[in-house]
Design a protein around this motif. Sequence first.
Motif, PDB file in Angstrom:
ATOM      1  N   ALA A  96       0.796  -1.223   0.000  1.00 12.37           N
ATOM      2  CA  ALA A  96       0.000   0.000   0.000  1.00 12.37           C
ATOM      3  C   ALA A  96       0.833   1.279   0.000  1.00 12.37           C
ATOM      4  O   ALA A  96       0.629   2.161  -0.815  1.00 12.37           O
ATOM      5  CB  ALA A  96      -0.945   0.000   1.197  1.00 12.37           C
ATOM      6  N   ASN A  97       1.740   1.400   0.914  1.00 17.62           N
ATOM      7  CA  ASN A  97       2.508   2.631   1.091  1.00 17.62           C
ATOM      8  C   ASN A  97       3.920   2.311   1.534  1.00 17.62           C
ATOM      9  O   ASN A  97       4.179   1.264   2.120  1.00 17.62           O
ATOM     10  CB  ASN A  97       1.880   3.522   2.169  1.00 17.62           C
ATOM     11  CG  ASN A  97       0.631   4.231   1.698  1.00 17.62           C
ATOM     12  OD1 ASN A  97      -0.465   3.844   2.043  1.00 17.62           O
ATOM     13  ND2 ASN A  97       0.792   5.278   0.896  1.00 17.62           N
ATOM     14  N   ALA A  98       4.816   3.267   1.293  1.00 15.89           N
ATOM     15  CA  ALA A  98       6.141   3.169   1.894  1.00 15.89           C
ATOM     16  C   ALA A  98       6.028   3.501   3.377  1.00 15.89           C
ATOM     17  O   ALA A  98       5.188   4.308   3.782  1.00 15.89           O
ATOM     18  CB  ALA A  98       7.100   4.132   1.207  1.00 15.89           C
ATOM     19  N   MET A  99       6.870   2.867   4.181  1.00 17.60           N
ATOM     20  CA  MET A  99       6.841   3.140   5.611  1.00 17.60           C
ATOM     21  C   MET A  99       7.472   4.497   5.906  1.00 17.60           C
ATOM     22  O   MET A  99       8.547   4.811   5.410  1.00 17.60           O
ATOM     23  CB  MET A  99       7.580   2.050   6.383  1.00 17.60           C
ATOM     24  CG  MET A  99       7.538   2.264   7.886  1.00 17.60           C
ATOM     25  SD  MET A  99       8.155   0.860   8.851  1.00 17.60           S
ATOM     26  CE  MET A  99       9.892   0.910   8.433  1.00 17.60           C
ATOM     27  N   THR A 100       6.775   5.292   6.678  1.00 17.76           N
ATOM     28  CA  THR A 100       7.323   6.523   7.229  1.00 17.76           C
ATOM     29  C   THR A 100       7.030   6.511   8.728  1.00 17.76           C
ATOM     30  O   THR A 100       6.214   5.722   9.207  1.00 17.76           O
ATOM     31  CB  THR A 100       6.669   7.774   6.603  1.00 17.76           C
ATOM     32  OG1 THR A 100       5.273   7.798   6.955  1.00 17.76           O
ATOM     33  CG2 THR A 100       6.807   7.770   5.088  1.00 17.76           C
ATOM     34  N   PHE A 111       3.939  -2.156   9.499  1.00 16.58           N
ATOM     35  CA  PHE A 111       4.570  -2.468   8.222  1.00 16.58           C
ATOM     36  C   PHE A 111       5.391  -3.739   8.389  1.00 16.58           C
ATOM     37  O   PHE A 111       6.228  -3.840   9.281  1.00 16.58           O
ATOM     38  CB  PHE A 111       5.452  -1.308   7.781  1.00 16.58           C
ATOM     39  CG  PHE A 111       4.677  -0.107   7.300  1.00 16.58           C
ATOM     40  CD1 PHE A 111       4.539   0.150   5.943  1.00 16.58           C
ATOM     41  CD2 PHE A 111       4.077   0.752   8.208  1.00 16.58           C
ATOM     42  CE1 PHE A 111       3.824   1.249   5.499  1.00 16.58           C
ATOM     43  CE2 PHE A 111       3.353   1.854   7.778  1.00 16.58           C
ATOM     44  CZ  PHE A 111       3.224   2.105   6.413  1.00 16.58           C
ATOM     45  N   VAL A 112       5.154  -4.710   7.514  1.00 15.43           N
ATOM     46  CA  VAL A 112       5.721  -6.046   7.694  1.00 15.43           C
ATOM     47  C   VAL A 112       7.125  -6.155   7.099  1.00 15.43           C
ATOM     48  O   VAL A 112       8.022  -6.740   7.708  1.00 15.43           O
ATOM     49  CB  VAL A 112       4.797  -7.103   7.051  1.00 15.43           C
ATOM     50  CG1 VAL A 112       5.429  -8.485   7.125  1.00 15.43           C
ATOM     51  CG2 VAL A 112       3.438  -7.093   7.743  1.00 15.43           C
ATOM     52  N   GLY A 220       5.486  -2.553   0.900  1.00 19.84           N
ATOM     53  CA  GLY A 220       5.266  -3.922   1.361  1.00 19.84           C
ATOM     54  C   GLY A 220       3.972  -4.077   2.124  1.00 19.84           C
ATOM     55  O   GLY A 220       3.189  -3.131   2.277  1.00 19.84           O
ATOM     56  N   PRO A 221       3.726  -5.291   2.627  1.00 17.98           N
ATOM     57  CA  PRO A 221       2.455  -5.599   3.307  1.00 17.98           C
ATOM     58  C   PRO A 221       2.275  -4.806   4.597  1.00 17.98           C
ATOM     59  O   PRO A 221       3.232  -4.518   5.318  1.00 17.98           O
ATOM     60  CB  PRO A 221       2.567  -7.100   3.593  1.00 17.98           C
ATOM     61  CG  PRO A 221       3.696  -7.592   2.762  1.00 17.98           C
ATOM     62  CD  PRO A 221       4.615  -6.443   2.557  1.00 17.98           C
TER      63      PRO A 221
END
Length: 332
Positions: A96-100, A111-112, A220-221
């Motif tokens: 869905a999105n990049a981790m921030t 975030f997995v 990622g997931p």
Amino acid sequence: MSFGMAAMFSAAPAADASTLDDIRTRDHLVCGVTEGTPGFAEVAANGAWKGLDIDFCEALAVAVLGRRDAVRYRVVSPANRFQVLAGREVDVLPRANAMTLSRDTEHGVRFVGTLFHDGQGILVRRGHTVASVLELSGASVCVMAGTGAQEGFERYFQMRKMRYQLVTAEQWPDTVKTYADGACTLLTGDMTLLASERSRLPDPGEHVILPELVAKEPLGPIVRQGDDRWFSVVRWTLEALIAAEELGITSQNIDSLRNSPNTDIRRFQGEEADLGRPLGLARDWSYRVVKQVGNYGELFDRNVGARSPLALERGVNNLWTRGGLMSAAPLR
């Protein structure tokens, strides 16, 4: 009772609810995907979903239920995806999105890992015989005005003291048309978006995505906070896909590797140890995943890589042993 204690107790039921149990009760996984994303999540002519996100959801279904078709898809948007996940309408967001920091702390999600390293790239005509962004000082670039892509491109070139000329447009289709018409040397945007646009140009083979990324965006997931058991299943399914490629295990050769002299392969197959038990999965869950869906390299190639219309190079999505960033934690 203080407000802090009340909040703590009110949050407890959500943490106690088991996504894994829910999936088994309904006998299917619910995946939240963004529709119409070529190579990642799109509906084929026969009405079936296909793409890298879809394959990952099917891998999860195999791990938990033993069947890759035990998945239902819910279309989500950037505006509602976290709310849909938090509301238990879906079990996972595959990419869905990049981790921030803010996303990881403010939306009640976890975030997995990284399923796909995306980022801002540069598209250029093959006829310019350019092999690196560093050769492009003085070039003109087509970019959407006032976007993060413009900011990222300017920052990248300014830090390297390289000259450039911006050719801006207010809408993405106009930006692509300006590049296609030859009014600029380069087109910049997300690498996957560039690959999709390249596939629609009259002669896709005459356009090259340069190897450097102007900005990185690992995707990622994502799962809900408070369900460590499900988080572990999703994480180790992702790790198993990558580990299989590291070990040379594919959907085609996995049966021939039974009783392999390699301990890591036997462990992966479920022969050497029961790695499914601590996850609440079958002993041979990772064997089933690769047998039915494939390893990470197989997923990449058929959806976004050499065997797909996007024809992306592996690049940073290659294994660490081949110059990329993908690596798996040991399955033991």
